[in-house]
Scaffold this motif. Structure first.
Motif, PDB file in Angstrom:
ATOM      1  N   ASP A  67     113.435 -26.782  70.409  1.00 28.64           N
ATOM      2  CA  ASP A  67     114.558 -26.260  71.175  1.00 28.64           C
ATOM      3  C   ASP A  67     115.858 -26.859  70.636  1.00 28.64           C
ATOM      4  O   ASP A  67     116.378 -27.850  71.170  1.00 28.64           O
ATOM      5  CB  ASP A  67     114.376 -26.618  72.666  1.00 28.64           C
ATOM      6  CG  ASP A  67     115.535 -26.141  73.519  1.00 28.64           C
ATOM      7  OD1 ASP A  67     116.250 -25.217  73.087  1.00 28.64           O
ATOM      8  OD2 ASP A  67     115.738 -26.705  74.619  1.00 28.64           O
ATOM      9  N   TYR A  68     116.343 -26.269  69.542  1.00 33.53           N
ATOM     10  CA  TYR A  68     117.589 -26.721  68.924  1.00 33.53           C
ATOM     11  C   TYR A  68     118.203 -25.523  68.223  1.00 33.53           C
ATOM     12  O   TYR A  68     117.470 -24.683  67.670  1.00 33.53           O
ATOM     13  CB  TYR A  68     117.310 -27.840  67.907  1.00 33.53           C
ATOM     14  CG  TYR A  68     118.517 -28.707  67.604  1.00 33.53           C
ATOM     15  CD1 TYR A  68     118.895 -29.724  68.485  1.00 33.53           C
ATOM     16  CD2 TYR A  68     119.283 -28.501  66.458  1.00 33.53           C
ATOM     17  CE1 TYR A  68     120.005 -30.522  68.220  1.00 33.53           C
ATOM     18  CE2 TYR A  68     120.386 -29.297  66.192  1.00 33.53           C
ATOM     19  CZ  TYR A  68     120.742 -30.307  67.081  1.00 33.53           C
ATOM     20  OH  TYR A  68     121.853 -31.091  66.825  1.00 33.53           O
ATOM     21  N   PRO A  69     119.529 -25.394  68.237  1.00 32.80           N
ATOM     22  CA  PRO A  69     120.155 -24.226  67.604  1.00 32.80           C
ATOM     23  C   PRO A  69     119.696 -24.043  66.154  1.00 32.80           C
ATOM     24  O   PRO A  69     119.888 -24.952  65.327  1.00 32.80           O
ATOM     25  CB  PRO A  69     121.648 -24.560  67.666  1.00 32.80           C
ATOM     26  CG  PRO A  69     121.777 -25.510  68.825  1.00 32.80           C
ATOM     27  CD  PRO A  69     120.522 -26.298  68.833  1.00 32.80           C
ATOM     28  N   PRO A  70     119.060 -22.925  65.814  1.00 32.24           N
ATOM     29  CA  PRO A  70     118.526 -22.725  64.454  1.00 32.24           C
ATOM     30  C   PRO A  70     119.577 -22.898  63.358  1.00 32.24           C
ATOM     31  O   PRO A  70     119.261 -23.374  62.267  1.00 32.24           O
ATOM     32  CB  PRO A  70     118.003 -21.288  64.503  1.00 32.24           C
ATOM     33  CG  PRO A  70     117.707 -21.034  65.940  1.00 32.24           C
ATOM     34  CD  PRO A  70     118.753 -21.788  66.702  1.00 32.24           C
ATOM     35  N   ARG A  71     120.822 -22.530  63.645  1.00 27.79           N
ATOM     36  CA  ARG A  71     121.870 -22.646  62.632  1.00 27.79           C
ATOM     37  C   ARG A  71     122.270 -24.094  62.389  1.00 27.79           C
ATOM     38  O   ARG A  71     122.952 -24.403  61.415  1.00 27.79           O
ATOM     39  CB  ARG A  71     123.108 -21.858  63.068  1.00 27.79           C
ATOM     40  CG  ARG A  71     122.912 -20.346  63.105  1.00 27.79           C
ATOM     41  CD  ARG A  71     124.189 -19.628  63.490  1.00 27.79           C
ATOM     42  NE  ARG A  71     124.610 -19.960  64.854  1.00 27.79           N
ATOM     43  CZ  ARG A  71     125.609 -20.781  65.155  1.00 27.79           C
ATOM     44  NH1 ARG A  71     126.285 -21.384  64.197  1.00 27.79           N
ATOM     45  NH2 ARG A  71     125.928 -21.010  66.407  1.00 27.79           N
ATOM     46  N   LYS A  72     121.849 -24.996  63.304  1.00 25.07           N
ATOM     47  CA  LYS A  72     122.231 -26.399  63.187  1.00 25.07           C
ATOM     48  C   LYS A  72     121.106 -27.288  62.681  1.00 25.07           C
ATOM     49  O   LYS A  72     121.260 -28.503  62.610  1.00 25.07           O
ATOM     50  CB  LYS A  72     122.695 -26.916  64.566  1.00 25.07           C
ATOM     51  CG  LYS A  72     124.002 -26.305  65.059  1.00 25.07           C
ATOM     52  CD  LYS A  72     125.151 -26.766  64.183  1.00 25.07           C
ATOM     53  CE  LYS A  72     126.494 -26.313  64.733  1.00 25.07           C
ATOM     54  NZ  LYS A  72     126.911 -27.083  65.919  1.00 25.07           N
ATOM     55  N   ILE A  73     119.975 -26.698  62.342  1.00 26.21           N
ATOM     56  CA  ILE A  73     118.850 -27.528  61.885  1.00 26.21           C
ATOM     57  C   ILE A  73     118.300 -27.009  60.565  1.00 26.21           C
ATOM     58  O   ILE A  73     118.096 -25.810  60.369  1.00 26.21           O
ATOM     59  CB  ILE A  73     117.722 -27.586  62.954  1.00 26.21           C
ATOM     60  CG1 ILE A  73     116.644 -28.609  62.535  1.00 26.21           C
ATOM     61  CG2 ILE A  73     117.110 -26.224  63.211  1.00 26.21           C
ATOM     62  CD1 ILE A  73     115.670 -28.942  63.642  1.00 26.21           C
ATOM     63  N   GLN A  74     118.102 -27.927  59.645  1.00 23.22           N
ATOM     64  CA  GLN A  74     117.504 -27.659  58.335  1.00 23.22           C
ATOM     65  C   GLN A  74     116.171 -28.406  58.285  1.00 23.22           C
ATOM     66  O   GLN A  74     116.115 -29.599  58.573  1.00 23.22           O
ATOM     67  CB  GLN A  74     118.433 -28.148  57.227  1.00 23.22           C
ATOM     68  CG  GLN A  74     117.855 -28.042  55.820  1.00 23.22           C
ATOM     69  CD  GLN A  74     118.637 -28.866  54.805  1.00 23.22           C
ATOM     70  OE1 GLN A  74     119.114 -29.956  55.119  1.00 23.22           O
ATOM     71  NE2 GLN A  74     118.793 -28.356  53.596  1.00 23.22           N
ATOM     72  N   ILE A  75     115.106 -27.707  57.932  1.00 23.28           N
ATOM     73  CA  ILE A  75     113.778 -28.331  57.874  1.00 23.28           C
ATOM     74  C   ILE A  75     113.350 -28.429  56.413  1.00 23.28           C
ATOM     75  O   ILE A  75     113.172 -27.412  55.738  1.00 23.28           O
ATOM     76  CB  ILE A  75     112.746 -27.538  58.694  1.00 23.28           C
ATOM     77  CG1 ILE A  75     113.208 -27.408  60.143  1.00 23.28           C
ATOM     78  CG2 ILE A  75     111.379 -28.226  58.627  1.00 23.28           C
ATOM     79  CD1 ILE A  75     112.289 -26.574  61.015  1.00 23.28           C
ATOM     80  N   ILE A  76     113.226 -29.662  55.931  1.00 19.62           N
ATOM     81  CA  ILE A  76     112.879 -29.913  54.535  1.00 19.62           C
ATOM     82  C   ILE A  76     111.439 -30.416  54.459  1.00 19.62           C
ATOM     83  O   ILE A  76     111.095 -31.441  55.061  1.00 19.62           O
ATOM     84  CB  ILE A  76     113.819 -30.957  53.905  1.00 19.62           C
ATOM     85  CG1 ILE A  76     115.284 -30.545  54.093  1.00 19.62           C
ATOM     86  CG2 ILE A  76     113.512 -31.142  52.427  1.00 19.62           C
ATOM     87  CD1 ILE A  76     116.273 -31.626  53.687  1.00 19.62           C
ATOM     88  N   LEU A  77     110.608 -29.704  53.727  1.00 16.54           N
ATOM     89  CA  LEU A  77     109.209 -30.079  53.527  1.00 16.54           C
ATOM     90  C   LEU A  77     108.992 -30.418  52.056  1.00 16.54           C
ATOM     91  O   LEU A  77     109.483 -29.706  51.175  1.00 16.54           O
ATOM     92  CB  LEU A  77     108.276 -28.941  53.938  1.00 16.54           C
ATOM     93  CG  LEU A  77     108.305 -28.558  55.422  1.00 16.54           C
ATOM     94  CD1 LEU A  77     107.696 -27.191  55.626  1.00 16.54           C
ATOM     95  CD2 LEU A  77     107.561 -29.600  56.244  1.00 16.54           C
ATOM     96  N   ALA A  78     108.280 -31.490  51.802  1.00 11.39           N
ATOM     97  CA  ALA A  78     108.016 -31.893  50.421  1.00 11.39           C
ATOM     98  C   ALA A  78     106.525 -31.848  50.128  1.00 11.39           C
ATOM     99  O   ALA A  78     105.708 -32.283  50.941  1.00 11.39           O
ATOM    100  CB  ALA A  78     108.541 -33.303  50.166  1.00 11.39           C
ATOM    101  N   ASP A  79     106.190 -31.315  48.970  1.00 11.75           N
ATOM    102  CA  ASP A  79     104.821 -31.385  48.462  1.00 11.75           C
ATOM    103  C   ASP A  79     104.786 -32.517  47.443  1.00 11.75           C
ATOM    104  O   ASP A  79     105.274 -32.373  46.325  1.00 11.75           O
ATOM    105  CB  ASP A  79     104.420 -30.060  47.818  1.00 11.75           C
ATOM    106  CG  ASP A  79     103.030 -30.123  47.203  1.00 11.75           C
ATOM    107  OD1 ASP A  79     102.262 -31.036  47.572  1.00 11.75           O
ATOM    108  OD2 ASP A  79     102.720 -29.276  46.341  1.00 11.75           O
ATOM    109  N   ASP A  80     104.204 -33.643  47.864  1.00 13.72           N
ATOM    110  CA  ASP A  80     104.199 -34.843  47.030  1.00 13.72           C
ATOM    111  C   ASP A  80     102.974 -34.852  46.120  1.00 13.72           C
ATOM    112  O   ASP A  80     102.035 -35.605  46.326  1.00 13.72           O
ATOM    113  CB  ASP A  80     104.238 -36.088  47.923  1.00 13.72           C
ATOM    114  CG  ASP A  80     104.370 -37.375  47.124  1.00 13.72           C
ATOM    115  OD1 ASP A  80     104.570 -37.299  45.894  1.00 13.72           O
ATOM    116  OD2 ASP A  80     104.266 -38.460  47.724  1.00 13.72           O
ATOM    117  N   GLN A  81     102.970 -33.930  45.128  1.00  9.94           N
ATOM    118  CA  GLN A  81     101.915 -33.872  44.113  1.00  9.94           C
ATOM    119  C   GLN A  81     100.516 -33.763  44.736  1.00  9.94           C
ATOM    120  O   GLN A  81      99.582 -34.466  44.340  1.00  9.94           O
ATOM    121  CB  GLN A  81     102.011 -35.095  43.197  1.00  9.94           C
ATOM    122  CG  GLN A  81     103.365 -35.228  42.513  1.00  9.94           C
ATOM    123  CD  GLN A  81     103.490 -36.471  41.641  1.00  9.94           C
ATOM    124  OE1 GLN A  81     102.720 -37.405  41.751  1.00  9.94           O
ATOM    125  NE2 GLN A  81     104.473 -36.453  40.760  1.00  9.94           N
TER     126      GLN A  81
END
Length: 366
Positions: A67-81
């Motif tokens: 529950d957070y404004p979608p325009r205000k949140i960036q979701i960064i996912l990393a695939d660590d090898q």
């Protein structure tokens, strides 16, 4: 002489436990008030993943409920090898929304452990003013971001949230109580003005504080990168806090076997030994309680059992109060069984720590 020394040690621990209960009840602080926030800041959520194909889907499903404004949140996912389907799962998920980003991790910072190396690269693409961290084996609650953000103030630099171990099986339940006991000590010291450590699967750091300490790449090597980051932020003049409420809670998985549990505790112990000598002494006191109370029982069984019972009662009260604050209910019988678990695991960890073997974490050895 041995009897008097043993009595002194165990009574010091009883006194310490009394202080923990007293300070928790009398000095407990809540820092967040989501209802008072009028403008929500931009947030980047960083989640590193390495061979997490079995836990990642549940993590991603929970993120969809935030529950957070979608325009205000960036979701960064990393695939660590990863060598499993982690990368494919991330690819499919990030393609569904413009605020989702995938980072392919490279061995860029050789002086860091694997997770810190991944986080350093993820931070380079973060656009938010605040950085929120959790793990791919965790599930956040819908109000998590709002609560953590509302608890933040520039003077803090870093905010820690509550981590709860998923209660599946007796071993998991015992690990959960171990977490409560540790987090309780961190909460008490935090509310007294000295946060002991950050918690990597549930923490918020302002981008300003992060860059002030040079980011993860500015840290020396550590197998507990969250501890190292928390220490660096405190040394930079910030006053981190612990937001200990239901809305700041993140659920994590338990270790599935004793061998994996000891590997985890060996890594944590390595970080704990970086604390000041007085904190190390307090932690040592916890472990030393058992041999000294047994020596008292040898000389005076009645007195020794009464002292041990008093310690267990205080510990039960402390853990029960802690869990209650986060709206988690723990049956009292589990709290008493925990004493046996704690005796075995604490001393097994000490023995395993000094065993001549490397730390094994995420299929990497340090």
């Amino acid at each position: 002489m041995i009897w008097w020394f043993s009595c002194t040690v165990v009574l010091l621990l009883i006194f310490q436990d009394c202080l923990l209960v007293y300070y928790f009840l009398s000095s407990f602080k809540e820092h967040g008030r989501p209802d008072t926030v009028t403008i929500w800041p931009a947030v980047s959520l960083l989640i590193p993943s390495r061979n997490e194909e079995h836990t990642l889907p549940a993590c991603l499903t929970a993120l969809e409920e935030l529950d957070y404004p979608p325009r205000k949140i960036q979701i960064i996912l990393a695939d660590d090898q990863s060598s499993d389907r982690t990368g494919a799962i991330i690819d499919q998920w990030v393609s569904q929304a413009p605020n989702r980003v995938k980072v392919g991790v490279e061995p860029m910072f050789s002086h860091l452990n694997g997770k810190a190396n991944a986080l350093a690269q993820m931070a380079h693409v973060a656009t938010g003013d605040l950085l929120l961290f959790t793990d791919a084996d965790c599930q956040v609650n819908p109000k998590w971001v709002r609560r953590m953000v509302s608890a933040y103030k520039p003077v803090y630099g870093l905010v820690v949230g509550v981590t709860h171990v998923r209660r599946r099986g007796l071993l998991a339940k015992m690990q959960g109580q171990d977490w409560w006991l540790t987090l309780g000590m961190i909460k008490v010291t935090s509310d007294r003005g000295n946060l002991l450590t950050a918690v990597g699967n549930n923490m918020l750091i302002s981008k300003k504080a992060y860059h002030k300490v040079g980011g993860f790449e500015g840290l020396s090597f550590s197998v507990t990168e969250d501890f190292a980051m928390g220490k660096a932020i405190k040394e930079a003049g910030y006053r981190p806090v612990f937001e200990f409420v239901e809305e700041s809670l993140v659920t994590t998985k338990a270790e599935t076997g004793v061998a994996d549990l000891l590997k985890q505790r060996k890594r944590w112990m390595k970080g704990a030994l970086s604390l000041g000598w007085y904190w190390q002494a307090l932690l040592a006191l916890q472990a030393l309680f058992f041999p000294f109370v047994l020596s008292i029982i040898f000389f005076d069984p009645s007195l020794g059992l009464v002292i041990w019972g008093g310690k267990v009662f205080l510990q039960v009260c402390f853990v029960w109060f802690l869990a209650k604050k986060a709206s988690i209910s723990i049956p009292v019988w589990e709290l008493f069984i925990f004493e046996v678990y704690y005796l075995v695991i604490s001393w097994s960890t000490i023995v395993y720590y000094f065993w001549p073997s490397k730390i094994n974490w995420k299929e990497r050895r340090y």
